[in-house]
Design an enzyme around this catalytic site. Sequence first.
Site, PDB file in Angstrom:
ATOM      1  N   ASN A 103       0.956  -1.191   0.036  1.00  0.00           N
ATOM      2  CA  ASN A 103      -0.067   0.083   0.105  1.00  0.00           C
ATOM      3  C   ASN A 103       0.853   1.275   0.037  1.00  0.00           C
ATOM      4  OD1 ASN A 103      -2.076  -1.822   0.186  1.00  0.00           O
ATOM      5  ND2 ASN A 103      -2.517  -1.359   2.616  1.00  0.00           N
ATOM      6  N   HIS A 120       5.765  -0.610  -2.809  1.00  0.00           N
ATOM      7  CA  HIS A 120       5.239  -0.027  -4.088  1.00  0.00           C
ATOM      8  C   HIS A 120       5.447   1.961  -3.749  1.00  0.00           C
ATOM      9  CE1 HIS A 120       2.803  -3.563  -5.499  1.00  0.00           C
ATOM     10  NE2 HIS A 120       4.391  -3.671  -5.517  1.00  0.00           N
ATOM     11  N   CYS A 128      11.900  13.314  -8.031  1.00  0.00           N
ATOM     12  CA  CYS A 128      12.193  14.489  -9.273  1.00  0.00           C
ATOM     13  C   CYS A 128      12.544  13.733 -10.358  1.00  0.00           C
ATOM     14  CB  CYS A 128      13.423  15.543  -8.833  1.00  0.00           C
ATOM     15  SG  CYS A 128      14.118  16.342 -10.276  1.00  0.00           S
ATOM     16  N   CYS A 152      15.292  22.278  -9.864  1.00  0.00           N
ATOM     17  CA  CYS A 152      15.577  22.182 -11.394  1.00  0.00           C
ATOM     18  C   CYS A 152      14.671  22.389 -12.077  1.00  0.00           C
ATOM     19  CB  CYS A 152      16.373  20.875 -11.524  1.00  0.00           C
ATOM     20  SG  CYS A 152      15.148  19.462 -11.504  1.00  0.00           S
ATOM     21  N   GLY A 189      -5.230  -9.046   3.199  1.00  0.00           N
ATOM     22  CA  GLY A 189      -6.134  -8.123   2.229  1.00  0.00           C
ATOM     23  C   GLY A 189      -5.220  -7.967   0.825  1.00  0.00           C
ATOM     24  N   THR A 190      -4.672  -8.831   0.271  1.00  0.00           N
ATOM     25  CA  THR A 190      -4.038  -8.844  -0.934  1.00  0.00           C
ATOM     26  C   THR A 190      -4.383  -9.826  -2.031  1.00  0.00           C
ATOM     27  OG1 THR A 190      -2.076  -8.764  -2.420  1.00  0.00           O
ATOM     28  CG2 THR A 190      -1.805 -10.080  -0.184  1.00  0.00           C
ATOM     29  N   ASN A 215      -8.355 -12.720   4.591  1.00  0.00           N
ATOM     30  CA  ASN A 215      -8.924 -12.255   3.203  1.00  0.00           C
ATOM     31  C   ASN A 215     -10.289 -12.391   3.187  1.00  0.00           C
ATOM     32  OD1 ASN A 215      -9.565 -11.346   0.292  1.00  0.00           O
ATOM     33  ND2 ASN A 215      -7.287 -11.423   0.281  1.00  0.00           N
ATOM     34  N   GLU A 217     -11.851 -13.272   0.730  1.00  0.00           N
ATOM     35  CA  GLU A 217     -12.429 -14.373  -0.373  1.00  0.00           C
ATOM     36  C   GLU A 217     -10.672 -15.187  -0.723  1.00  0.00           C
ATOM     37  OE1 GLU A 217     -14.029 -12.113  -3.624  1.00  0.00           O
ATOM     38  OE2 GLU A 217     -12.101 -11.859  -4.609  1.00  0.00           O
TER      39      GLU A 217
HETATM   40  C1  BJW Z   1     -10.057  -7.772   2.055  1.00  0.00           C
HETATM   41  C2  BJW Z   1     -10.791  -6.674   2.418  1.00  0.00           C
HETATM   42  C3  BJW Z   1     -11.138  -6.624   3.959  1.00  0.00           C
HETATM   43  C4  BJW Z   1     -10.903  -6.430   0.445  1.00  0.00           C
HETATM   44  N1  BJW Z   1     -10.193  -7.557   4.635  1.00  0.00           N
HETATM   45  N2  BJW Z   1      -9.226  -8.569   2.900  1.00  0.00           N
HETATM   46  C5  BJW Z   1       2.502  -9.992 -17.540  1.00  0.00           C
HETATM   47  C6  BJW Z   1       2.251  -9.022 -18.355  1.00  0.00           C
HETATM   48  C7  BJW Z   1       2.898  -7.760 -18.023  1.00  0.00           C
HETATM   49  C8  BJW Z   1       3.554  -7.369 -16.678  1.00  0.00           C
HETATM   50  C9  BJW Z   1       3.438  -8.329 -15.807  1.00  0.00           C
HETATM   51  C10 BJW Z   1       3.234 -10.040 -16.357  1.00  0.00           C
HETATM   52  N3  BJW Z   1       3.339 -10.815 -15.318  1.00  0.00           N
HETATM   53  C11 BJW Z   1       3.799 -10.190 -14.243  1.00  0.00           C
HETATM   54  C12 BJW Z   1       4.069  -8.635 -14.698  1.00  0.00           C
HETATM   55  C13 BJW Z   1       4.808  -7.693 -13.898  1.00  0.00           C
HETATM   56  C14 BJW Z   1       3.773  -6.960 -12.981  1.00  0.00           C
HETATM   57  C15 BJW Z   1       2.587  -7.823 -12.409  1.00  0.00           C
HETATM   58  O1  BJW Z   1       2.692  -8.486 -11.523  1.00  0.00           O
HETATM   59  N4  BJW Z   1       1.490  -8.044 -13.097  1.00  0.00           N
HETATM   60  C16 BJW Z   1       0.342  -8.586 -12.818  1.00  0.00           C
HETATM   61  C17 BJW Z   1      -0.822  -7.937 -12.471  1.00  0.00           C
HETATM   62  C18 BJW Z   1       0.272  -9.765 -13.809  1.00  0.00           C
HETATM   63  N5  BJW Z   1       4.523  -6.218 -11.925  1.00  0.00           N
HETATM   64  C19 BJW Z   1       5.115  -5.192 -12.003  1.00  0.00           C
HETATM   65  O2  BJW Z   1       4.942  -4.556 -13.253  1.00  0.00           O
HETATM   66  C20 BJW Z   1       6.173  -4.697 -10.883  1.00  0.00           C
HETATM   67  N6  BJW Z   1       7.282  -4.748 -11.408  1.00  0.00           N
HETATM   68  C21 BJW Z   1       8.025  -5.773 -11.969  1.00  0.00           C
HETATM   69  O3  BJW Z   1       7.684  -6.956 -11.941  1.00  0.00           O
HETATM   70  O4  BJW Z   1       9.510  -5.448 -12.550  1.00  0.00           O
HETATM   71  C22 BJW Z   1       9.975  -6.238 -13.207  1.00  0.00           C
HETATM   72  C23 BJW Z   1       9.491  -6.036 -14.683  1.00  0.00           C
HETATM   73  C24 BJW Z   1       9.821  -5.025 -15.648  1.00  0.00           C
HETATM   74  C25 BJW Z   1       9.254  -4.965 -16.787  1.00  0.00           C
HETATM   75  C26 BJW Z   1       8.552  -5.522 -17.230  1.00  0.00           C
HETATM   76  C27 BJW Z   1       7.989  -6.748 -16.531  1.00  0.00           C
HETATM   77  C28 BJW Z   1       8.473  -6.872 -15.257  1.00  0.00           C
HETATM   78  C29 BJW Z   1       5.457  -3.499 -10.495  1.00  0.00           C
HETATM   79  C30 BJW Z   1       4.393  -3.531  -9.758  1.00  0.00           C
HETATM   80  C31 BJW Z   1       3.724  -2.166  -9.379  1.00  0.00           C
HETATM   81  C32 BJW Z   1       2.465  -2.406  -8.805  1.00  0.00           C
HETATM   82  N7  BJW Z   1       1.733  -1.175  -8.773  1.00  0.00           N
HETATM   83  C33 BJW Z   1       0.465  -1.019  -8.284  1.00  0.00           C
HETATM   84  C34 BJW Z   1      -0.144   0.294  -8.569  1.00  0.00           C
HETATM   85  C35 BJW Z   1       0.324   1.586  -8.150  1.00  0.00           C
HETATM   86  C36 BJW Z   1      -0.301   2.422  -8.555  1.00  0.00           C
HETATM   87  C37 BJW Z   1      -0.892   3.141  -7.345  1.00  0.00           C
HETATM   88  O5  BJW Z   1      -1.204   2.714  -6.066  1.00  0.00           O
HETATM   89  O6  BJW Z   1      -1.086   4.567  -7.384  1.00  0.00           O
HETATM   90  O7  BJW Z   1       0.515  -1.195  -6.867  1.00  0.00           O
HETATM   91  S1  BJW Z   1      -0.765  -2.011  -9.032  1.00  0.00           S
HETATM   92  C38 BJW Z   1      -1.816  -2.252  -7.686  1.00  0.00           C
HETATM   93  O8  BJW Z   1      -1.758  -3.679  -7.472  1.00  0.00           O
HETATM   94  C39 BJW Z   1      -1.028  -1.538  -6.385  1.00  0.00           C
HETATM   95  C40 BJW Z   1      -0.867  -2.582  -5.264  1.00  0.00           C
HETATM   96  O9  BJW Z   1       0.174  -2.393  -4.377  1.00  0.00           O
HETATM   97  C41 BJW Z   1      -0.971  -3.860  -5.916  1.00  0.00           C
HETATM   98  C42 BJW Z   1      -1.511  -5.131  -5.496  1.00  0.00           C
HETATM   99  O10 BJW Z   1      -2.836  -5.144  -5.145  1.00  0.00           O
HETATM  100  P1  BJW Z   1      -3.413  -5.605  -3.931  1.00  0.00           P
HETATM  101  O11 BJW Z   1      -3.021  -4.783  -2.655  1.00  0.00           O
HETATM  102  O12 BJW Z   1      -3.166  -6.939  -3.929  1.00  0.00           O
HETATM  103  O13 BJW Z   1      -4.823  -5.037  -4.216  1.00  0.00           O
HETATM  104  P2  BJW Z   1      -6.145  -5.665  -4.827  1.00  0.00           P
HETATM  105  O14 BJW Z   1      -7.198  -4.776  -5.225  1.00  0.00           O
HETATM  106  O15 BJW Z   1      -5.595  -6.671  -6.219  1.00  0.00           O
HETATM  107  O16 BJW Z   1      -6.682  -7.019  -3.908  1.00  0.00           O
HETATM  108  C43 BJW Z   1      -7.393  -6.639  -2.441  1.00  0.00           C
HETATM  109  C44 BJW Z   1      -7.575  -7.824  -1.776  1.00  0.00           C
HETATM  110  O17 BJW Z   1      -8.247  -7.455  -0.657  1.00  0.00           O
HETATM  111  C45 BJW Z   1      -8.407  -8.495  -2.557  1.00  0.00           C
HETATM  112  O18 BJW Z   1      -8.204 -10.077  -2.494  1.00  0.00           O
HETATM  113  C46 BJW Z   1      -9.747  -8.644  -1.726  1.00  0.00           C
HETATM  114  O19 BJW Z   1     -10.583  -9.954  -1.699  1.00  0.00           O
HETATM  115  C47 BJW Z   1      -9.270  -8.335  -0.379  1.00  0.00           C
HETATM  116  N8  BJW Z   1     -10.039  -7.448   0.669  1.00  0.00           N
HETATM  117  N9  BJW Z   1     -11.415  -6.030   1.490  1.00  0.00           N
HETATM  118  C48 BJW Z   1      -9.350  -8.431   4.148  1.00  0.00           C
HETATM  119  N10 BJW Z   1     -11.634  -5.660   4.475  1.00  0.00           N
END
Ligand code: BJW
Length: 261
Positions: A103, A120, A128, A152, A189-190, A215, A217
Amino acid sequence: MAEHQVDEVVEFLAGARRVAVLTGAGISAESGVPTFRGNDGLWKQYRAETLATPEAFERDPVLVWEWYDWRRSLIAPVAPNAGHRVLAGWESLFGDLAVITQNVDGLHAKAGSRNIVELHGNIWKLRCTREGTVEENRNTPLPRIPPVCPNCGSLFRPHIVWFGESLDPVVFDRAYGLSEACQAMFVIGTSAVVQPAASLPLAASRAGAKIIEVNIEPTPLTPQADYFFPGKAGEVLPLLDRRLRDRRPASGRERPPDRRA
Ligand code: BJW
């Protein structure tokens, strides 16, 4: 929640010292911060490719900054919930507890956690694009969009890891080390689909840690977790906390905090 599973986890944690926690957007959902995936998630309304990639920023920095400005104003008044508070309290319950979070909202720190790894980045920091310097900025709304570096004149960008960008290797190595060293890892919660964050529980499990998932789910991690507690983080964590606090003093195994971390 199955009572015998709660008993087992509490019993195991009573003797555990090194605990890691991986959190995602779900832990902040009960504070009113939108998650990314799922029905009410940000990615249902907005396309990640037009807002959360370096290409999107290059194409239209104003659009990207307007979106972040909106999210900053949404998060600014928000308070940590019971889930965040329990984790902050666990720093004094376990000798060595670290929160590794995906987060960017800063709510773990607001709740009082100190040992935090922000995988993240952080929405309250600007970077910058020329000098790479990072500064904290809590103005909502931002007085100028896009914001520029006072040194800058180059564009500031959010200090956040976008899709296709590598995580800071120092930050990721720390998270990986904590995962490999812990005796138990909570995964809370991921959706466990975004890499490389999703690989951390697997690394922890390979190194012998118990994986305890919380979670609303099941996720792709669930079949590999040792325990899955279905429910909201803000409800499940206080329940576990109460049971742990009843159990731990009686165990006689509580030790003073480890100052090395
Ligand atoms: C509850 C609840 C409650 C609800 N109690 N639970 C294929 C194609 C292209 C790229 C890729 C690929 N395979 C892998 C990649 C790489 C990509 C990736 O993983 N993509 C996948 C989606 C497939 N990863 C990257 O690009 C990363 N970098 C990287 O790998 O570098 C090497 C590389 C370089 C060049 C090319 C390829 C690789 C970087 C990842 C950066 C992620 N950034 C984000 C957005 C930031 C923007 C912002 O915030 O402003 O970060 S994405 C978004 O997802 C955000 C989050 O931190 C991240 C994870 O999401 P999270 O936290 O799991 O949230 P949700 O919504 O998904 O889930 C919520 C959960 O909570 C659910 O399960 C609910 O059930 C639960 N829940 N209420 C408990 N009350």
